[in-house]
Design a protein around this motif. Structure first.
Motif, PDB file in Angstrom:
ATOM      1  N   ARG A 100      86.153 100.239 126.754  1.00 45.42           N
ATOM      2  CA  ARG A 100      85.459 101.424 126.251  1.00 45.42           C
ATOM      3  C   ARG A 100      84.693 102.134 127.371  1.00 45.42           C
ATOM      4  O   ARG A 100      84.719 103.356 127.494  1.00 45.42           O
ATOM      5  CB  ARG A 100      84.509 101.022 125.120  1.00 45.42           C
ATOM      6  CG  ARG A 100      83.877 102.194 124.397  1.00 45.42           C
ATOM      7  CD  ARG A 100      83.234 101.770 123.079  1.00 45.42           C
ATOM      8  NE  ARG A 100      82.291 100.678 123.261  1.00 45.42           N
ATOM      9  CZ  ARG A 100      82.400  99.495 122.670  1.00 45.42           C
ATOM     10  NH1 ARG A 100      83.425  99.241 121.865  1.00 45.42           N
ATOM     11  NH2 ARG A 100      81.491  98.561 122.864  1.00 45.42           N
ATOM     12  N   ASP A 101      84.010 101.348 128.226  1.00 43.29           N
ATOM     13  CA  ASP A 101      83.275 101.947 129.344  1.00 43.29           C
ATOM     14  C   ASP A 101      84.219 102.529 130.391  1.00 43.29           C
ATOM     15  O   ASP A 101      83.935 103.571 130.994  1.00 43.29           O
ATOM     16  CB  ASP A 101      82.358 100.905 129.983  1.00 43.29           C
ATOM     17  CG  ASP A 101      81.068 100.722 129.201  1.00 43.29           C
ATOM     18  OD1 ASP A 101      80.840 101.503 128.260  1.00 43.29           O
ATOM     19  OD2 ASP A 101      80.301  99.793 129.521  1.00 43.29           O
ATOM     20  N   SER A 150      85.391 105.831 129.052  1.00 43.68           N
ATOM     21  CA  SER A 150      84.298 106.791 129.080  1.00 43.68           C
ATOM     22  C   SER A 150      84.040 107.303 130.495  1.00 43.68           C
ATOM     23  O   SER A 150      83.835 108.503 130.714  1.00 43.68           O
ATOM     24  CB  SER A 150      83.028 106.141 128.520  1.00 43.68           C
ATOM     25  OG  SER A 150      81.927 107.025 128.590  1.00 43.68           O
ATOM     26  N   ASP A 196      86.820 109.689 131.455  1.00 44.91           N
ATOM     27  CA  ASP A 196      86.744 110.956 130.738  1.00 44.91           C
ATOM     28  C   ASP A 196      85.552 111.804 131.179  1.00 44.91           C
ATOM     29  O   ASP A 196      85.654 113.020 131.284  1.00 44.91           O
ATOM     30  CB  ASP A 196      86.641 110.669 129.236  1.00 44.91           C
ATOM     31  CG  ASP A 196      86.791 111.916 128.400  1.00 44.91           C
ATOM     32  OD1 ASP A 196      87.742 112.696 128.651  1.00 44.91           O
ATOM     33  OD2 ASP A 196      85.969 112.132 127.489  1.00 44.91           O
ATOM     34  N   ILE A 233      76.837 105.379 132.303  1.00 51.50           N
ATOM     35  CA  ILE A 233      77.211 104.418 131.262  1.00 51.50           C
ATOM     36  C   ILE A 233      76.313 103.188 131.285  1.00 51.50           C
ATOM     37  O   ILE A 233      76.519 102.253 130.503  1.00 51.50           O
ATOM     38  CB  ILE A 233      78.684 103.982 131.405  1.00 51.50           C
ATOM     39  CG1 ILE A 233      78.923 103.277 132.741  1.00 51.50           C
ATOM     40  CG2 ILE A 233      79.618 105.162 131.241  1.00 51.50           C
ATOM     41  CD1 ILE A 233      80.305 102.676 132.870  1.00 51.50           C
ATOM     42  N   TYR A 252      89.363 111.792 123.290  1.00 45.25           N
ATOM     43  CA  TYR A 252      88.408 112.040 124.361  1.00 45.25           C
ATOM     44  C   TYR A 252      88.544 113.489 124.820  1.00 45.25           C
ATOM     45  O   TYR A 252      89.406 114.224 124.331  1.00 45.25           O
ATOM     46  CB  TYR A 252      88.659 111.080 125.532  1.00 45.25           C
ATOM     47  CG  TYR A 252      88.345 109.637 125.213  1.00 45.25           C
ATOM     48  CD1 TYR A 252      87.166 109.041 125.657  1.00 45.25           C
ATOM     49  CD2 TYR A 252      89.233 108.854 124.469  1.00 45.25           C
ATOM     50  CE1 TYR A 252      86.875 107.704 125.366  1.00 45.25           C
ATOM     51  CE2 TYR A 252      88.948 107.529 124.176  1.00 45.25           C
ATOM     52  CZ  TYR A 252      87.768 106.961 124.626  1.00 45.25           C
ATOM     53  OH  TYR A 252      87.480 105.661 124.343  1.00 45.25           O
TER      54      TYR A 252
END
Length: 359
Positions: A44-45, A48, A51, A57, A274
């Motif tokens: 997930r990180d 992120s 993106d 983060i 995203y």
């Protein structure tokens, strides 16, 4: 399947398979720092950061002391300290009775080319029906699926081939001081109810769901018991650093019959859309624990799809038998859902670890 050199490299490895318009990311991490939930948090990180490179983060804090996990009020309790001393004595006695003096483990390793995994998805309608039927029957997906696989496993391998069945538990729910996305490698297991497991031919649809409810109720009791004892277990093992080699030796002793383990990841908590890309698929985290991956069934869901995976090796469970177990388990599941059997989607990366390079 590639071992980590912990003294000179990070315990996380990322492979980026870069294609035209579509890429695949393969994340491998050592289990001592990362369980399935931590792996999802890392992915997930990563997405992120890709993106929104400018976004902060945050950072992962290291778990350096037992005080980082167990509240000070618990550790300072006289009652807890008395129980802890008793638990330490019992653990040391157990290790001594089992003849584990602390020598290095010398058990044979399973060759990596014998390790394999097999993934498949339920057809969309079957996945929806499974969720809805489990909800109406007051049954978890894990309880229903585990019953299907336990029956199939015993049917294919015989009554002596189903020795012990475990379900992995996310310990975070019992550790309130720990962040939900902390890198944490502990994955305790609890036994599943296998006593008097009926044969598939002797079980009706109604008795299937009744049995699944019994499995769920027993599982909840065992999880509650695990949670109540978790602080004591963690603090007790913390006092056994001098016996670490013996403990590893104990867990690496190959049993006569490999246990069957279930890992239910549930719904993967990750967005699909995203700013600069769309996430099409999240594969279930797979685990290969030394000296063998044993026999593990992983369940997860993402974007309305329910995925199953079997992880094992040719010595513990020949791949041909694993495919037979999969077919029989899915036949039982569809029959108990009252649905005709549909062809599940088999992922193109389904391969042995030798061909996949890394799992």
């Amino acid at each position: 399947a590639m071992p980590f050199e912990g003294e000179r490299e990070p315990l996380v490895r990322l492979v980026w398979v870069h294609g035209r318009g579509v890429s695949e990311l393969v994340l491998a991490a050592h289990h001592c720092i990362c369980d399935g939930q931590a792996g999802i948090a890392l992915v997930r990180d990563l997405l992120s950061a890709y993106d929104e490179p400018e976004k902060d983060i945050g950072a992962y804090g290291a778990l350096g002391r037992i005080e980082d996990i167990i509240p000070a009020a618990v550790l300072e309790s006289r009652r807890f300290q008395r129980r802890l001393r008793w638990r330490e004595r019992m653990l040391r006695l157990t290790l001594r009775l089992k003849g584990l003096g602390g020598g290095d483990s010398a058990h044979p390793r399973i060759p990596t080319e014998q390790m394999y995994f097999h993934r498949w998805n339920l057809a969309a309608q079957s996945a929806v029906s499974l969720t809805e039927r489990c909800r109406s029957e007051n049954v978890t997906v894990l309880a229903a699926a585990s019953l299907c696989f336990m029956q199939a496993f015993r049917d294919v391998r015989g009554t002596g081939g189903l020795n012990k069945v475990n379900a992995m538990v996310d310990a975070r729910k019992f550790l309130p001081q720990m962040e939900s996305d902390a890198l944490f490698g502990l994955a305790p297991g609890v036994a599943l109810l296998t006593k008097n497991l009926p044969r598939p031919a002797d079980m009706s649809i109604d008795s299937f769901w009744a049995r699944a409810r019994a499995i769920k109720a027993d599982l909840m009791r065992r999880i509650d018991r695990l949670g109540a004892n978790l602080y004591g277990n963690l603090a007790g093992f913390e006092r056994l650093h001098d016996k670490y080699s013996g403990i590893v030796d104990f867990f690496e002793r190959p049993p006569a019959v490999r246990p069957l383990t279930f890992s239910n990841m549930g719904r993967v908590n990750m967005p699909q859309q995203y700013r600069s890309f769309r996430l099409e698929k999240v594969y279930s985290p797979l685990v290969m624990v030394s000296p063998t991956p044993a026999n593990t069934v992983v369940i997860s869901s993402f974007a309305g799809e329910t995925e199953f995976a079997i992880v094992s090796d040719e010595r513990s469970l020949p791949r041909a038998e694993a495919l037979m177990i999969k077919e029989r388990a899915m036949d039982t599941l569809h029959a108990c859902l009252g649905l005709p059997r549909e062809d599940e989607v088999q992922h193109k990366e389904d391969a042995s670890a030798r061909h996949a390079g890394t799992a």
